[in-house]
Design an enzyme around this catalytic site. Structure first.
Site, mmCIF file in Angstrom:
data_model
loop_
_atom_site.group_PDB
_atom_site.id
_atom_site.type_symbol
_atom_site.label_atom_id
_atom_site.label_comp_id
_atom_site.label_asym_id
_atom_site.label_seq_id
_atom_site.Cartn_x
_atom_site.Cartn_y
_atom_site.Cartn_z
ATOM 1 N N HIS A 1 0.830 -1.217 0.000
ATOM 2 C CA HIS A 1 0.000 0.000 0.000
ATOM 3 C C HIS A 1 0.862 1.265 0.000
ATOM 4 C CE1 HIS A 1 -3.532 2.357 1.886
ATOM 5 N NE2 HIS A 1 -3.955 1.943 0.704
ATOM 6 N N LYS B 1 3.294 4.481 -0.923
ATOM 7 C CA LYS B 1 3.155 5.505 -1.951
ATOM 8 C C LYS B 1 4.318 6.489 -1.838
ATOM 9 C CE LYS B 1 -1.862 5.190 -1.305
ATOM 10 N NZ LYS B 1 -1.779 3.952 -0.543
ATOM 11 N N ASP C 1 15.701 12.348 -8.487
ATOM 12 C CA ASP C 1 17.136 12.657 -8.408
ATOM 13 C C ASP C 1 17.712 12.509 -7.004
ATOM 14 O OD1 ASP C 1 17.328 13.154 -11.098
ATOM 15 O OD2 ASP C 1 17.281 15.338 -10.934
ATOM 16 N N HIS D 1 -9.689 10.686 2.005
ATOM 17 C CA HIS D 1 -8.648 9.686 1.749
ATOM 18 C C HIS D 1 -7.350 10.008 2.479
ATOM 19 C CE1 HIS D 1 -6.059 6.973 -0.767
ATOM 20 N NE2 HIS D 1 -7.149 6.233 -0.697
ATOM 21 N N LYS E 1 -4.645 10.199 5.337
ATOM 22 C CA LYS E 1 -4.275 9.405 6.515
ATOM 23 C C LYS E 1 -3.239 10.225 7.285
ATOM 24 C CE LYS E 1 -4.637 6.300 2.829
ATOM 25 N NZ LYS E 1 -6.038 6.078 2.775
ATOM 26 N N ASP F 1 -0.312 16.719 20.015
ATOM 27 C CA ASP F 1 0.163 17.806 20.878
ATOM 28 C C ASP F 1 0.596 19.046 20.091
ATOM 29 O OD1 ASP F 1 -0.339 16.226 23.085
ATOM 30 O OD2 ASP F 1 1.733 15.517 23.262
#
Length: 468
Positions: free
Chosen positions: A121, A123, A128, A363, A365, A370
């Site tokens: 999952h 991403k 470079d 979508h 996450k 704090d």
């Protein structure tokens, strides 16, 4: 004494800008582009970015693409053709042996479920070895605010400095892992219905049409130039504590003898160390009995715990909502504040994220702890992210960044944008929203049709929580 490695971080909450940064980085690359994704759709933005990678390879840039195979099989011909380029290498993670056919695929799923049920999952997009993008977005129209049906409210971070090396190390670990199989080993080159030149011509034509005929590209052209973004000090936050956390790829192997701690363990550790406040954003939120107890205990200790997730009307996975709903009352009883994003949220920020569509779906996450520590990544608070899928993300220690994230959170949970979930005097779940300045209450999932409610209720009866 050696200087502490410093990273710079820039938030990318806007889908159009997130797409523009990927395009610009591909055009600016001189040496290498390394990308790792769970989903890469063959739609307008997916094929546009594929064209940009091909153009980079034509300039001599080394391009490596690592995709999870769950979504990649329908694009075998394109991947095989691209892989013919001497500067492009493509690998598929945990691939299916079956490349086509519903019945054959079902047979393989049944016979090899314990292996195929574990997906990558992660991403990331690395240019470079100098810039990296990490976050929740896959590659596809709905992640970049192009879709005419539904667009995701999502988040990436653009990184420079020391954190890029950590992101590259994560990529290399997966690239070299035994479950990452070169596409050339799965397909004979002759199986592709395209030659490389035919694909190049087709991608050029489609990209030109997309650029010339869509209002989206005109808006993208109005976004800040890549060089301006890189030099705009107001967009960047410095931190000497940016940590890229990645699951051990052996997590994808059932009964692996040892698995190093990963994203779940870092999340538990960070949440447990909270002193005053936790803001959680998880589109697929299924905390389970253990997670519910942990969040209730944090609340009992005096930590303000607030969660933003999808409403039933907004979610794209009703099965996950069925898992979440069984813990809703217990979380509320324990002092956890719950908000559910509306499918038709009207705020300027959310409107900007979904552009031409009539619906939004969460979508992102993320976690803000704090008002100092921020997480942005691919990890959902659900059993699938915790136990089955490989995940990654960035932990960033920055008060200024945390305040920006908290402001975005505050906007998202306004009553115009999200439902406030609570318990009435009889202990029943209720939802409230503002409609024309008037507070309106609902005694069932608001603005979800009867069919969706019925399906969610039925799924809630099934013993599938471990798969959600």
């Amino acid at each position: 004494m050696a200087a502490t490695p410093v990273s710079k971080v820039c938030l990318l909450p806007d889908g159009c800008e997130a797409f523009a940064v990927r395009v610009a980085s591909a055009r600016a690359a001189l040496h290498s582009i390394d990308v790792q994704y769970y989903i890469w759709h063959s739609d307008a933005t997916g094929r546009y970015l594929a064209h940009e990678l091909l153009q980079a390879a034509d300039r001599g840039v080394r391009v490596r693409v690592l995709l999870d195979d769950m979504d990649a099989r329908s694009r075998d011909s394109v991947l095989v053709a691209l892989n013919r380029h001497p500067k492009i290498q493509i690998r598929l993670f945990n691939p299916f042996a079956t490349r086509a056919g519903i019945l054959r695929t079902l047979r393989e799923l049944f016979s090899r479920w314990s292996r195929l049920n574990h997906r990558m999952h992660n991403k990331s997009w690395i240019m470079d070895e100098e810039l990296a993008i990490v976050g929740g977005r896959n590659i596809g129209d709905e992640y970049f605010s192009v879709s005419e049906e539904v667009n995701f409210v999502d988040m990436d971070v653009l990184l420079s400095g020391a954190a890029v090396g950590e992101t590259l190390h994560s990529f290399e670990t997966y690239w070299r892992f035994s479950s990452s199989v070169p596409v050339s080993r799965l397909h004979r080159v002759g199986q592709s219905k395209y030659t490389l030149n035919e694909l190049r011509t087709a991608l050029l034509a489609e990209s030109t049409r997309f650029a010339m005929e869509t209002p989206y590209m005109q808006r993208m052209l109005k976004a800040p130039k890549f060089s301006q973004l890189l030099s705009d000090a107001s967009r960047w936050y410095e931190s000497d504590t940016v940590r890229i956390v990645t699951d051990d790829p052996r997590k994808a192997i059932r009964h692996a003898p040892t698995i190093d701690p990963g994203v779940l363990e870092s999340m538990i550790e960070s949440l447990d160390a909270a002193d005053t406040e936790i803001l959680l954003i998880s589109p697929y939120f299924v905390p389970g009995a253990g997670g519910t107890a942990a969040l209730r205990e944090l609340s009992r200790r005096g930590v303000d715990v607030t969660v933003l997730t999808n409403s039933l009307a907004a979610t794209d996975v009703a099965a996950v909502h069925s898992g979440y709903s069984r813990y809703r009352a217990s979380l509320l009883e324990g002092g956890v504040c719950l908000y559910e994003l509306k499918a038709l949220a009207p705020s300027e920020h959310v409107q900007r994220m979904r552009l031409g569509s009539s619906r939004a779906s969460l979508h992102t996450k993320a976690a803000i702890i704090d008002r100092r520590l921020v997480f942005v990544g691919s990890f959902n608070i659900d059993p699938r992210s915790a136990q089955l899928n490989c995940e990654m993300g960035a932990w960033i220690d920055s008060e200024k960044l945390a305040c920006q994230m908290a402001d975005l959170f505050k906007d998202a949970v306004r009553p115009e944008n999200s439902y406030t979930v609570s318990l009435d005097e009889r202990g029943r779940t209720r939802w409230s929203e503002l409609v024309g300045g008037v507070e309106v209450f609902h005694d069932r999932d608001p603005h979800a049709n009867g069919w969706r409610r019925a399906v969610t209720w039925l799924l809630g009866l099934l013993p599938i929580e471990s798969q959600l």
